[in-house]
Each structure stands twice: as structure tokens, then as C-alpha cells.
Design an enzyme around this catalytic site. Structure first.
Site, PDB file in Angstrom:
ATOM      1  N   LYS A  68       0.807  -1.226   0.000  1.00 41.03           N
ATOM      2  CA  LYS A  68       0.000   0.000   0.000  1.00 41.03           C
ATOM      3  C   LYS A  68       0.844   1.282   0.000  1.00 41.03           C
ATOM      4  O   LYS A  68       0.405   2.296  -0.538  1.00 41.03           O
ATOM      5  CB  LYS A  68      -0.957   0.009   1.195  1.00 41.03           C
ATOM      6  CG  LYS A  68      -2.111  -0.979   1.033  1.00 41.03           C
ATOM      7  CD  LYS A  68      -3.151  -0.791   2.117  1.00 41.03           C
ATOM      8  CE  LYS A  68      -4.290  -1.789   1.975  1.00 41.03           C
ATOM      9  NZ  LYS A  68      -5.357  -1.575   2.943  1.00 41.03           N
ATOM     10  N   ASP A 105      -9.778   3.187   1.260  1.00 46.38           N
ATOM     11  CA  ASP A 105      -9.912   2.819   2.682  1.00 46.38           C
ATOM     12  C   ASP A 105     -10.435   4.017   3.481  1.00 46.38           C
ATOM     13  O   ASP A 105     -11.186   3.849   4.459  1.00 46.38           O
ATOM     14  CB  ASP A 105      -8.562   2.389   3.272  1.00 46.38           C
ATOM     15  CG  ASP A 105      -8.185   0.949   2.908  1.00 46.38           C
ATOM     16  OD1 ASP A 105      -9.091   0.174   2.558  1.00 46.38           O
ATOM     17  OD2 ASP A 105      -6.985   0.618   2.986  1.00 46.38           O
ATOM     18  N   GLY A 135      -3.573   1.603  17.102  1.00 48.47           N
ATOM     19  CA  GLY A 135      -2.681   1.197  16.017  1.00 48.47           C
ATOM     20  C   GLY A 135      -2.037   2.404  15.377  1.00 48.47           C
ATOM     21  O   GLY A 135      -2.542   3.540  15.519  1.00 48.47           O
ATOM     22  N   GLY A 138      -0.818   1.664   8.415  1.00 53.67           N
ATOM     23  CA  GLY A 138      -1.521   2.282   7.291  1.00 53.67           C
ATOM     24  C   GLY A 138      -3.013   2.429   7.537  1.00 53.67           C
ATOM     25  O   GLY A 138      -3.610   3.452   7.179  1.00 53.67           O
ATOM     26  N   TYR A 236     -12.265  -8.248  10.251  1.00 53.69           N
ATOM     27  CA  TYR A 236     -13.535  -8.876   9.845  1.00 53.69           C
ATOM     28  C   TYR A 236     -13.478 -10.399   9.892  1.00 53.69           C
ATOM     29  O   TYR A 236     -14.389 -11.071   9.416  1.00 53.69           O
ATOM     30  CB  TYR A 236     -13.987  -8.389   8.461  1.00 53.69           C
ATOM     31  CG  TYR A 236     -12.955  -8.504   7.376  1.00 53.69           C
ATOM     32  CD1 TYR A 236     -12.709  -9.693   6.726  1.00 53.69           C
ATOM     33  CD2 TYR A 236     -12.241  -7.380   7.000  1.00 53.69           C
ATOM     34  CE1 TYR A 236     -11.763  -9.783   5.731  1.00 53.69           C
ATOM     35  CE2 TYR A 236     -11.273  -7.452   6.010  1.00 53.69           C
ATOM     36  CZ  TYR A 236     -11.048  -8.659   5.378  1.00 53.69           C
ATOM     37  OH  TYR A 236     -10.101  -8.734   4.393  1.00 53.69           O
ATOM     38  N   GLY A 257     -15.787  -4.722  10.424  1.00 57.77           N
ATOM     39  CA  GLY A 257     -14.804  -4.669   9.345  1.00 57.77           C
ATOM     40  C   GLY A 257     -15.400  -4.906   7.967  1.00 57.77           C
ATOM     41  O   GLY A 257     -14.886  -4.390   6.977  1.00 57.77           O
TER      42      GLY A 257
HETATM   43  P1  NAP Z   1       0.068  -2.488   9.550  1.00 57.45           P
HETATM   44  O1  NAP Z   1       0.474  -1.322   8.703  1.00 57.45           O
HETATM   45  O2  NAP Z   1       0.926  -3.700   9.615  1.00 57.45           O
HETATM   46  O3  NAP Z   1      -0.168  -1.907  11.034  1.00 57.45           O
HETATM   47  C1  NAP Z   1      -0.602  -2.737  12.064  1.00 57.45           C
HETATM   48  C2  NAP Z   1      -0.624  -1.931  13.360  1.00 57.45           C
HETATM   49  O4  NAP Z   1      -1.163  -2.797  14.360  1.00 57.45           O
HETATM   50  C3  NAP Z   1       0.749  -1.488  13.852  1.00 57.45           C
HETATM   51  O5  NAP Z   1       0.613  -0.241  14.481  1.00 57.45           O
HETATM   52  C4  NAP Z   1       1.098  -2.583  14.874  1.00 57.45           C
HETATM   53  O6  NAP Z   1       1.974  -2.161  15.894  1.00 57.45           O
HETATM   54  C5  NAP Z   1      -0.257  -2.847  15.476  1.00 57.45           C
HETATM   55  N1  NAP Z   1      -0.345  -4.137  16.117  1.00 57.45           N
HETATM   56  C6  NAP Z   1      -0.341  -5.361  15.548  1.00 57.45           C
HETATM   57  N2  NAP Z   1      -0.469  -6.312  16.494  1.00 57.45           N
HETATM   58  C7  NAP Z   1      -0.537  -5.682  17.691  1.00 57.45           C
HETATM   59  C8  NAP Z   1      -0.668  -6.111  19.041  1.00 57.45           C
HETATM   60  N3  NAP Z   1      -0.744  -7.406  19.352  1.00 57.45           N
HETATM   61  N4  NAP Z   1      -0.713  -5.184  19.994  1.00 57.45           N
HETATM   62  C9  NAP Z   1      -0.640  -3.880  19.693  1.00 57.45           C
HETATM   63  N5  NAP Z   1      -0.525  -3.387  18.437  1.00 57.45           N
HETATM   64  C10 NAP Z   1      -0.469  -4.297  17.448  1.00 57.45           C
HETATM   65  O7  NAP Z   1      -1.364  -3.037   9.099  1.00 57.45           O
HETATM   66  P2  NAP Z   1      -2.578  -2.182   8.521  1.00 57.45           P
HETATM   67  O8  NAP Z   1      -2.547  -2.214   7.041  1.00 57.45           O
HETATM   68  O9  NAP Z   1      -2.570  -0.873   9.218  1.00 57.45           O
HETATM   69  O10 NAP Z   1      -3.863  -3.062   8.952  1.00 57.45           O
HETATM   70  C11 NAP Z   1      -4.273  -3.146  10.300  1.00 57.45           C
HETATM   71  C12 NAP Z   1      -5.560  -3.936  10.423  1.00 57.45           C
HETATM   72  O11 NAP Z   1      -6.623  -3.309   9.726  1.00 57.45           O
HETATM   73  C13 NAP Z   1      -5.465  -5.356   9.842  1.00 57.45           C
HETATM   74  O12 NAP Z   1      -6.145  -6.219  10.725  1.00 57.45           O
HETATM   75  C14 NAP Z   1      -6.208  -5.250   8.526  1.00 57.45           C
HETATM   76  O13 NAP Z   1      -6.781  -6.479   8.124  1.00 57.45           O
HETATM   77  C15 NAP Z   1      -7.279  -4.248   8.896  1.00 57.45           C
HETATM   78  N6  NAP Z   1      -7.825  -3.569   7.715  1.00 57.45           N
HETATM   79  C16 NAP Z   1      -9.144  -3.768   7.437  1.00 57.45           C
HETATM   80  C17 NAP Z   1      -9.707  -3.135   6.346  1.00 57.45           C
HETATM   81  C18 NAP Z   1     -11.169  -3.344   6.046  1.00 57.45           C
HETATM   82  O14 NAP Z   1     -11.607  -2.987   4.948  1.00 57.45           O
HETATM   83  N7  NAP Z   1     -11.944  -3.854   6.982  1.00 57.45           N
HETATM   84  C19 NAP Z   1      -8.946  -2.295   5.539  1.00 57.45           C
HETATM   85  C20 NAP Z   1      -7.602  -2.098   5.858  1.00 57.45           C
HETATM   86  C21 NAP Z   1      -7.048  -2.747   6.953  1.00 57.45           C
HETATM   87  P3  NAP Z   1       3.558  -2.200  15.709  1.00 57.45           P
HETATM   88  O15 NAP Z   1       3.882  -1.104  14.731  1.00 57.45           O
HETATM   89  O16 NAP Z   1       4.067  -1.951  17.063  1.00 57.45           O
HETATM   90  O17 NAP Z   1       3.899  -3.553  15.173  1.00 57.45           O
END
Ligand code: NAP
Length: 292
Positions: A68, A105, A135, A138, A236, A257
Site C-alpha cells: 500500500k 480505505d 494502532g 496504514g 472482519y 470490518g
Molecule cells: P500495519 O500497517 O501492519 O499496522 C498494524 C498496526 O497494528 C501497527 O501499528 C502494529 O503495531 C499494530 N499491532 C499489531 N499487532 C498488535 C498487538 N498485538 N498489539 C498492539 N498493536 C499491534 O497493518 P494495517 O494495514 O494498518 O492493517 C491493520 C488492520 O486493519 C489489519 O487487521 C487489517 O486487516 C485491517 N484492515 C481492514 C480493512 C477493512 O476494509 N476492513 C482495511 C484495511 C485494513 P507495531 O507497529 O508496534 O507492530
């Protein structure tokens, strides 16, 4: 020869993506002779794959993890929302073969928030809703930009690393963005408020993978949140995360989600195929996605 309109999703891995189900469902409902595929693209091949989109005759692609942010460098133009969110999730091939990036998004966050009404006003010209983002990746950036688009303005970003949360607090805009350690996640309340005081409210958005199948849930006690709090979980799988289950048990409003997934896909569908997604069938689509 006019080819049927085709689009797809690139990611690494991409087999889990539900986007083909959603886009094919809408193509089918509209009777459009088009398609939507899955393209596993290794990070080393990202630039080659993006630049090949016009030659492949694709209208565009959705972009998922881990591309992304890195996709932006391979595009001719990016929408201002992408610049703010620091990521693209949709690439469109224009008629001249140039490539434009969008971040739907952000729309996926803004649409369900708007559907629950305007943010609470405590005083004239003062929105008294605390948006708590969990969080700092992205999705959290998209959550901030989307919530601002929906009218919200007061942000607290909770992350394991406060350093990682600081740029997001800046994105939210001083003095209304604050970076906090995850352990501080609790309602922001005003000392003079009673338990059910409705002058203030919260939006809590989980933008991490906590609560996803196999992962620990978000540690949060919802007892003292204001009664009209909105709890939004981007996860989700499962659809009813422990966070959403706790929110419903407390009678709070929820956004799941799948609502976000479908809303972001609808915006991408219109960009790819030039027609609005037939949203009158959302209930049927949700049932298909839940069982997929
Ligand atoms: P990302 O860039 O990898 O960021 C993940 C974030 O979550 C980071 O800040 C990470 O912290 C934190 N994190 C992960 N595990 C953790 C834990 N056990 N305790 C505390 N913090 C934790 O991923 P992303 O793209 O932002 O996506 C995040 C979530 O959103 C995913 O579950 C994704 O499936 C969901 N999402 C859903 C949709 C939808 O349409 N429903 C769209 C986009 C994303 P660190 O930096 O410290 O590792």
C-alpha cells in the site's frame, strides 16, 4: 476490439482477499461482462507489475498488504487523500495509459461513520467527540483521514510504540492529536460529567490485527465509555470480534470490518468500471462474505 472490463487485486500473499467475491457479485448484479482477479505479486516485482497494468488491459487494481505504501512511487498521479494517508489501495489505468492512485480505505472509514450521524456537538463550534485510534500503521492513518472527512477532529492514537504514533498525531493536526501508549487506553472523561452524560462521546477504532482469528483481543474496559460511543473494528475475521461483542453487550453502537471492506470496495468499483456499485444488495453480499 472492445475487451470486457477487468480489474483485480495485488498483494503478497493475496489468496485470502475477499475483493474478488465483492466485485464479481456487483458485476453479476449489474449484468456486466467483466472480471476481477487475484494477482500474487512479490515485493521485488511490484514496479514491473504496476507498470504492466495498461499492457494487460486492466482497468486497475486494488492494492493490499504489503504494497500500500510502496506502490505510490510507481504512479503518475496520486489523489490528495493518498498523500494525506501516505498509502494507496486502488490504482486506476487512465485512458491514456497513465496510472492514478486513490485511497478508498479512507472512504471505507468515512461512509459508515457518516451513516451513524454527525459528530456530537457539546457547544456551538465545538465537536466533543474523542476519536481513539488503536494502532499506528496504514489502516490507522486511513482511519484518521476518514474520520476527519466524516467531521471528527479530536484524536488520541494508542500504540505499542508512542514514537510510531507521533506522526499520526501530527497527521490529526495539533493541538487535536495526541500519541499515547497502548496501556493508557481508557475513556477520556471530563471531571464534571456524570456516568451517562451525553455532552461528550467517543469513537474507538481498532486499526490493528488484534482480535483477528488466532490473535489476542484488544484489552479495553468499555464500562465507563459514554453511552453513545461508536466502536469500530476494522478486523472482519471473525466478524464479531471480542471488542465488538463487548460493545454490543454494553449497548454501544458498532461498525464492523465488513462494512468498511464493502464501502472501500464500492468506491474502487466505480473507479474501475465507471458505474456505481449496486448497494441495494448489501445484505445478500454480507451473507455471502460471512460464509465465504
Ligand atoms: P500495519 O500497517 O501492519 O499496522 C498494524 C498496526 O497494528 C501497527 O501499528 C502494529 O503495531 C499494530 N499491532 C499489531 N499487532 C498488535 C498487538 N498485538 N498489539 C498492539 N498493536 C499491534 O497493518 P494495517 O494495514 O494498518 O492493517 C491493520 C488492520 O486493519 C489489519 O487487521 C487489517 O486487516 C485491517 N484492515 C481492514 C480493512 C477493512 O476494509 N476492513 C482495511 C484495511 C485494513 P507495531 O507497529 O508496534 O507492530
Amino acid at each position: 476490439m472492445m475487451l470486457p472490463p477487468s480489474a483485480g487485486v495485488i498483494g503478497w500473499p493475496v489468496a485470502h482477499s475477499k475483493s474478488p467475491i465483492i466485485h464479481r457479485f456487483w458485476l453479476n448484479k449489474l449484468g456486466l461482462d467483466g472480471d476481477y482477479g487475484r494477482f500474487p505479486v512479490h515485493p521485488d516485482n511490484l514496479g514491473t507489475a504496476i507498470r504492466a497494468l495498461p499492457a494487460l488491459g486492466l482497468r486497475g487494481v486494488n492494492v493490499t498488504i504489503p504494497h500500500k505504501v510502496t506502490t505510490m512511487a510507481h504512479l503518475d498521479a496520486v489523489d490528495p487523500l493518498c498523500t494525506r494517508a501516505g498509502a494507496v489501495n486502488t490504482v486506476v489505468v487512465n485512458t491514456d495509459g497513465s496510472l492514478s492512485g486513490y485511497n478508498t480505505d479512507v472512504i471505507g472509514v468515512a461512509e459508515p461513520l457518516r451513516a451513524l450521524g454527525v459528530p456530537r456537538q457539546a457547544y456551538p463550534n465545538h465537536v466533543a467527540t474523542y476519536v481513539q485510534i488503536i494502532g499506528a500503521g496504514g489502516a490507522a492513518r486511513a482511519a484518521i483521514v476518514g474520520a476527519i472527512a466524516a467531521g471528527y477532529g479530536d484524536f488520541e492514537i494508542f500504540a505499542r510504540s508512542t514514537e510510531k504514533a507521533k506522526p499520526l498525531a501530527e497527521l490529526a493536526g495539533a493541538p487535536f492529536g495526541e500519541a499515547l501508549p497502548l496501556g493508557r487506553l481508557r475513556p477520556t472523561r471530563n471531571d464534571d460529567d456524570g456516568r451517562d452524560d451525553q455532552r461528550y462521546s467517543h469513537v474507538v477504532i481498532n486499526a490493528t490485527s488484534m482480535g483477528m482469528v488466532g490473535n489476542d483481543p484488544v484489552q479495553i474496559d468499555l464500562t465507563h465509555y459514554y453511552p453513545d460511543t461508536i466502536v469500530f473494528d476494522m478486523v472482519y475475521a471473525p466478524l464479531e470480534t471480542p471488542l465488538l461483542a463487548a460493545a454490543r453487550a454494553r449497548g454501544l453502537r458498532t461498525i464492523d470490518g465488513l462494512q468498511m471492506l464493502v464501502a472501500q470496495a464500492a468506491a474502487a468499483f466505480e473507479l474501475f468500471y465507471g458505474v456505481a456499485a449496486p448497494r441495494g444488495h448489501d445484505d445478500e453480499l454480507r451473507a455471502i462474505l460471512v460464509n465465504a
